[in-house]
Design a protein around this motif. Structure first.
Motif, PDB file in Angstrom:
ATOM      1  N   ASP A  23       0.841  -1.202   0.000  1.00 26.94           N
ATOM      2  CA  ASP A  23       0.000   0.000   0.000  1.00 26.94           C
ATOM      3  C   ASP A  23       0.875   1.250   0.000  1.00 26.94           C
ATOM      4  O   ASP A  23       1.376   1.668   1.045  1.00 26.94           O
ATOM      5  CB  ASP A  23      -0.919  -0.045   1.233  1.00 26.94           C
ATOM      6  CG  ASP A  23      -1.919   1.116   1.264  1.00 26.94           C
ATOM      7  OD1 ASP A  23      -1.963   1.894   0.283  1.00 26.94           O
ATOM      8  OD2 ASP A  23      -2.645   1.227   2.277  1.00 26.94           O
ATOM      9  N   VAL A  24       1.088   1.807  -1.159  1.00 30.68           N
ATOM     10  CA  VAL A  24       1.866   3.043  -1.297  1.00 30.68           C
ATOM     11  C   VAL A  24       0.988   4.057  -2.022  1.00 30.68           C
ATOM     12  O   VAL A  24       0.478   3.768  -3.103  1.00 30.68           O
ATOM     13  CB  VAL A  24       3.174   2.808  -2.079  1.00 30.68           C
ATOM     14  CG1 VAL A  24       3.955   4.108  -2.219  1.00 30.68           C
ATOM     15  CG2 VAL A  24       4.038   1.757  -1.384  1.00 30.68           C
ATOM     16  N   ARG A  25       0.787   5.208  -1.400  1.00 35.67           N
ATOM     17  CA  ARG A  25      -0.137   6.201  -1.959  1.00 35.67           C
ATOM     18  C   ARG A  25       0.580   7.475  -2.370  1.00 35.67           C
ATOM     19  O   ARG A  25       1.266   8.084  -1.561  1.00 35.67           O
ATOM     20  CB  ARG A  25      -1.194   6.560  -0.918  1.00 35.67           C
ATOM     21  CG  ARG A  25      -1.943   5.344  -0.416  1.00 35.67           C
ATOM     22  CD  ARG A  25      -2.816   5.702   0.761  1.00 35.67           C
ATOM     23  NE  ARG A  25      -3.263   4.481   1.412  1.00 35.67           N
ATOM     24  CZ  ARG A  25      -3.990   4.450   2.533  1.00 35.67           C
ATOM     25  NH1 ARG A  25      -4.319   5.593   3.133  1.00 35.67           N
ATOM     26  NH2 ARG A  25      -4.354   3.295   3.054  1.00 35.67           N
ATOM     27  N   PRO A  26       0.437   7.869  -3.626  1.00 33.72           N
ATOM     28  CA  PRO A  26       1.066   9.114  -4.075  1.00 33.72           C
ATOM     29  C   PRO A  26       0.275  10.326  -3.577  1.00 33.72           C
ATOM     30  O   PRO A  26      -0.927  10.401  -3.779  1.00 33.72           O
ATOM     31  CB  PRO A  26       0.994   9.015  -5.598  1.00 33.72           C
ATOM     32  CG  PRO A  26      -0.104   8.049  -5.878  1.00 33.72           C
ATOM     33  CD  PRO A  26      -0.302   7.175  -4.679  1.00 33.72           C
ATOM     34  N   LEU A  27       0.951  11.237  -2.903  1.00 38.45           N
ATOM     35  CA  LEU A  27       0.280  12.461  -2.449  1.00 38.45           C
ATOM     36  C   LEU A  27       0.535  13.600  -3.422  1.00 38.45           C
ATOM     37  O   LEU A  27      -0.317  14.450  -3.633  1.00 38.45           O
ATOM     38  CB  LEU A  27       0.787  12.862  -1.064  1.00 38.45           C
ATOM     39  CG  LEU A  27       0.555  11.877   0.083  1.00 38.45           C
ATOM     40  CD1 LEU A  27       1.028  12.483   1.393  1.00 38.45           C
ATOM     41  CD2 LEU A  27      -0.905  11.482   0.181  1.00 38.45           C
ATOM     42  N   GLY A  28       1.733  13.628  -3.966  1.00 44.68           N
ATOM     43  CA  GLY A  28       2.050  14.704  -4.892  1.00 44.68           C
ATOM     44  C   GLY A  28       3.357  14.407  -5.598  1.00 44.68           C
ATOM     45  O   GLY A  28       4.113  13.528  -5.189  1.00 44.68           O
ATOM     46  N   SER A  29       3.620  15.135  -6.675  1.00 46.32           N
ATOM     47  CA  SER A  29       4.871  14.931  -7.398  1.00 46.32           C
ATOM     48  C   SER A  29       5.146  16.154  -8.246  1.00 46.32           C
ATOM     49  O   SER A  29       4.347  17.090  -8.266  1.00 46.32           O
ATOM     50  CB  SER A  29       4.781  13.696  -8.270  1.00 46.32           C
ATOM     51  OG  SER A  29       3.881  13.951  -9.313  1.00 46.32           O
ATOM     52  N   ARG A  43      -3.127  28.908  -3.135  1.00 46.70           N
ATOM     53  CA  ARG A  43      -4.045  28.138  -3.974  1.00 46.70           C
ATOM     54  C   ARG A  43      -3.356  27.004  -4.716  1.00 46.70           C
ATOM     55  O   ARG A  43      -3.987  26.264  -5.467  1.00 46.70           O
ATOM     56  CB  ARG A  43      -4.689  29.055  -5.014  1.00 46.70           C
ATOM     57  CG  ARG A  43      -5.749  29.966  -4.451  1.00 46.70           C
ATOM     58  CD  ARG A  43      -6.012  31.117  -5.426  1.00 46.70           C
ATOM     59  NE  ARG A  43      -6.632  32.244  -4.739  1.00 46.70           N
ATOM     60  CZ  ARG A  43      -7.934  32.344  -4.537  1.00 46.70           C
ATOM     61  NH1 ARG A  43      -8.745  31.413  -4.975  1.00 46.70           N
ATOM     62  NH2 ARG A  43      -8.429  33.376  -3.894  1.00 46.70           N
ATOM     63  N   ASP A  44      -2.043  26.889  -4.584  1.00 47.54           N
ATOM     64  CA  ASP A  44      -1.313  25.844  -5.314  1.00 47.54           C
ATOM     65  C   ASP A  44      -1.503  24.479  -4.654  1.00 47.54           C
ATOM     66  O   ASP A  44      -1.781  24.397  -3.462  1.00 47.54           O
ATOM     67  CB  ASP A  44       0.182  26.184  -5.361  1.00 47.54           C
ATOM     68  CG  ASP A  44       0.477  27.355  -6.280  1.00 47.54           C
ATOM     69  OD1 ASP A  44      -0.299  27.550  -7.237  1.00 47.54           O
ATOM     70  OD2 ASP A  44       1.461  28.081  -6.035  1.00 47.54           O
ATOM     71  N   ALA A  45      -1.353  23.435  -5.452  1.00 44.36           N
ATOM     72  CA  ALA A  45      -1.447  22.070  -4.931  1.00 44.36           C
ATOM     73  C   ALA A  45      -0.414  21.914  -3.819  1.00 44.36           C
ATOM     74  O   ALA A  45       0.769  22.177  -4.019  1.00 44.36           O
ATOM     75  CB  ALA A  45      -1.174  21.069  -6.048  1.00 44.36           C
ATOM     76  N   ALA A  46      -0.892  21.484  -2.654  1.00 43.35           N
ATOM     77  CA  ALA A  46      -0.047  21.499  -1.464  1.00 43.35           C
ATOM     78  C   ALA A  46       1.169  20.583  -1.582  1.00 43.35           C
ATOM     79  O   ALA A  46       2.229  20.882  -1.037  1.00 43.35           O
ATOM     80  CB  ALA A  46      -0.873  21.110  -0.242  1.00 43.35           C
TER      81      ALA A  46
END
Ligand SMILES: [Zn+2]
Lengths: 375, 225
Positions: free
Chosen positions: A154-160, A209-212
């Motif tokens: 279980d590996v979840r991408p939060l951002g990149s 407002r940017d993607a955290a």
């Protein structure tokens, strides 16, 4: 402990031919052959050169790792290999060799994910990973924030990154400064002599407002290039140390700020940093400071385990064995865009057929190719 | 003897009993995009059908190309890893030699004189070599556009996927002869040569082209003019 799984790991996703051997979470060998010098004059990794070098180095590197570990191939419990993501032709050399090696020895095979391996390698340095682990992976190919409740499943991408990887930005700025390739180590070195506050370079995607959790380094790279060109056009000397320090400060500021924010938001009390850029001395120092202030335990492996290597693949393979995860089949393929959400590639029953993945997985797991020359 | 070749669109594997001069099992797939997936299952199936273990194999024979790189490396990496694990010696053979030999077995008579073998090198080129007869190559294999081979080569009887692809440029294509590489022929040829005490090639790839890579010009200036 002798009853922990003894696993050999093979990594060929980019320009390093890596073979590592671990017993459980203990590192026994980490042999690497790099073709980076050959790529240097091209200013980036040339896939076909990397693939040719992998084929030449593969068996000698396996032999070297076995000798280093002082174990016989017949004693291995499993063979693990990076099946993706990465350069297709480069991955294929490692996958082909790993399959044949495991088959000949009669050992189980685990095709594993390169990014999950970058996280799991820290078990060799700091013991079992906390669950969940927050991981910041930064290299020439990837810049991602990942939350891993279970590194084997279980590996979840939060951002990149939405454009360049962090390591790519280092390479490009180094090129503008005529410092050669790869850029990371040389900029790190110059930056030590410079003032990180000398020039205020932009921090991408840090507005309210940017993607955290997403990153952007393309604007920063351009800003640095413009600043340098303005100096050159005015006939002035470019202060390489100050530019390096200020650029590096901008990158590490954004990386650590977002990583700590992710930890706080997700309630993770551990932050793991991996990938080649994790070898950067300023990133390590700043992460240490900010983690300490936020009450977060920082885990960064030694630099040699941060860059691509076989030990990280062996570490994840050993965890797969320990947790009884399914083995891969003999038709395991190299998957240049293996999603980060698939820590390993078990035999069939798996969701995808030949041309799989539903197409919506994004750049999170893709090796950025912008600095690569087409095959 | 276990023979394999991945230097052409074919993924071909054969287990050959040289003493008894018989093929114990073989597997052939033509799929230029799936060498990596197909090779090991094919080997597993061939060994299974013959009821033999890989450890019983005394010699590995591998086609060293020339061939498009990605597929070619699958066979070589596999053979080399087998050697690393089991110590089985690996013998290399030029892939075009295997096709020439197969053509001979399929009826291209020694009396027909010289002929040419060509495989698809992509980018509108062929890998090719000339043969005096099915076991005698004339010169080293090369890569070129078919049209550039010269009338005296293009007029020869032509064998292989590259010849079929550029039929018309090659004026005497023998499409009835084997078009794809077969590990069976490769194994028989290797056994014949080893039997004569010849040394085969080391298991190193014949790329015949330098990797595509250009030293980039200096970075692009970003300041608008
Ligand atoms: Zn990596």
């Amino acid at each position: 402990m002798a009853d922990e799984p003894l696993v050999l790991g093979i990594e060929t996703s980019c320009d390093e031919t890596g073979v590592g051997i671990v017993r459980g979470t203990t590192l026994l060998a980490d042999a690497v052959a790099s073709s980076v010098d050959t790529h240097a004059r091209f200013g980036g990794v040339v896939p076909e050169i990397a693939s040719r070098a992998h084929l030449e180095a593969m068996v000698p590197t396996i032999d070297r790792a076995l000798a280093q570990a002082g174990v016989a191939a017949t004693d291995l419990d499993a063979v693990a290999v990076t099946s993706g993501p990465g350069l297709a032709g480069a991955l294929l050399v490692g996958v082909s060799a790993a399959k044949a090696y495991a088959y000949a020895l009669g050992k189980p095979l685990y095709g594993v994910n390169h990014l999950a391996s970058h996280i799991c390698v820290d078990q060799l340095e700091h013991g079992p990973l906390p669950e969940p682990t927050m991981a910041l992976l930064v290299s020439g190919g990837h810049s991602s924030l990942l939350l891993a409740p279970d590194i084997t499943a279980d590996v979840r991408p939060l951002g990149s990154t939405i454009d360049d990887a962090a390591g790519e930005a280092f390479d490009k700025v180094a090129r503008v400064l005529n410092l050669g390739f790869p850029g990371g180590p040389v900029i790190d070195k110059w930056a030590r002599e410079g003032d990180p506050g000398a020039i205020a370079f932009p921090r991408g995607l840090t507005g309210p407002r940017d993607a955290a959790y997403d990153f952007s380094f393309s604007g920063l790279k351009t800003a640095v290039a413009r600043w340098i060109e303005a100096r050159r056009n005015a006939g002035e000397e470019v202060p390489v140390a100050d530019v390096s320090a200020s650029f590096q400060e901008a990158v590490t500021d954004v990386l650590t700020r977002k990583a700590i924010r992710a930890c706080t938001d997700e309630g993770a009390d551990h932050l793991m940093i991996g990938g080649g850029v994790a070898a950067n001395s300023r990133l390590r120092a700043m992460a240490e400071e900010r983690c300490a202030a936020a009450g977060i335990t920082l885990r960064v492996p030694r630099p040699k385990l941060c860059t691509d290597n076989g030990a990280m693949v062996a570490a994840l393979g050993a965890e797969m064995v320990a947790r009884g995860r399914g083995t891969s089949s003999w038709d395991l393929s190299a998957d240049s865009s293996l999603p980060v959400t698939e820590p390993h590639v078990p035999a069939h029953g798996h969701l995808h057929d030949g041309h799989h993945h539903d197409g919506h997985h994004d750049h999170v797991h893709e090796l950025s190719r912008k600095n690569l020359y087409a095959p | 003897m276990l023979a394999l070749d991945t230097a052409t669109p074919a993924v071909t594997v054969a287990l050959y009993d040289a003493g008894g001069d018989r093929i114990l099992a073989s597997a052939d797939h033509v799929d230029a995009r799936r060498h990596g997936e197909l090779l090991l299952p094919s080997i597993d199936r061939v060994l299974g059908e013959a009821g033999r273990a890989l450890a019983e194999v005394t010699d590995l024979v591998v086609g060293v190309g020339p061939g498009p790189y990605t597929g070619l490396r699958v066979g070589l990496a596999t053979a080399e890893a087998f050697r690393a694990a089991l110590g089985t010696p690996v013998h290399g053979l030029c892939t075009l030699d295997g096709l020439a030999y197969a053509a001979g077995r399929a009826g291209l008579g020694a009396d027909e004189g010289p002929f040419v073998v060509a495989t698809d090198a992509r980018r509108r080129e062929v890998y090719w070599a000339r043969y005096a007869d099915p076991v005698t190559r004339l010169g080293e294999p090369a890569v070129a556009r078919a049209a550039e081979l010269g009338p005296e080569v293009l007029a020869l009887p032509a064998v292989g996927g590259g010849a079929v692809l550029y039929e018309g440029t090659f004026t005497d294509v023998r499409a009835e002869l084997p078009v794809d590489q077969s590990a069976e022929s490769l194994a028989r040829l290797a056994a014949e040569r080893l039997g004569r005490g010849e040394e085969l090639l080391p298991p190193r790839p014949l790329y015949l082209r330098r990797p595509d890579a250009q030293v980039p010009a200096n970075y692009k200036v970003v300041t608008p003019k």
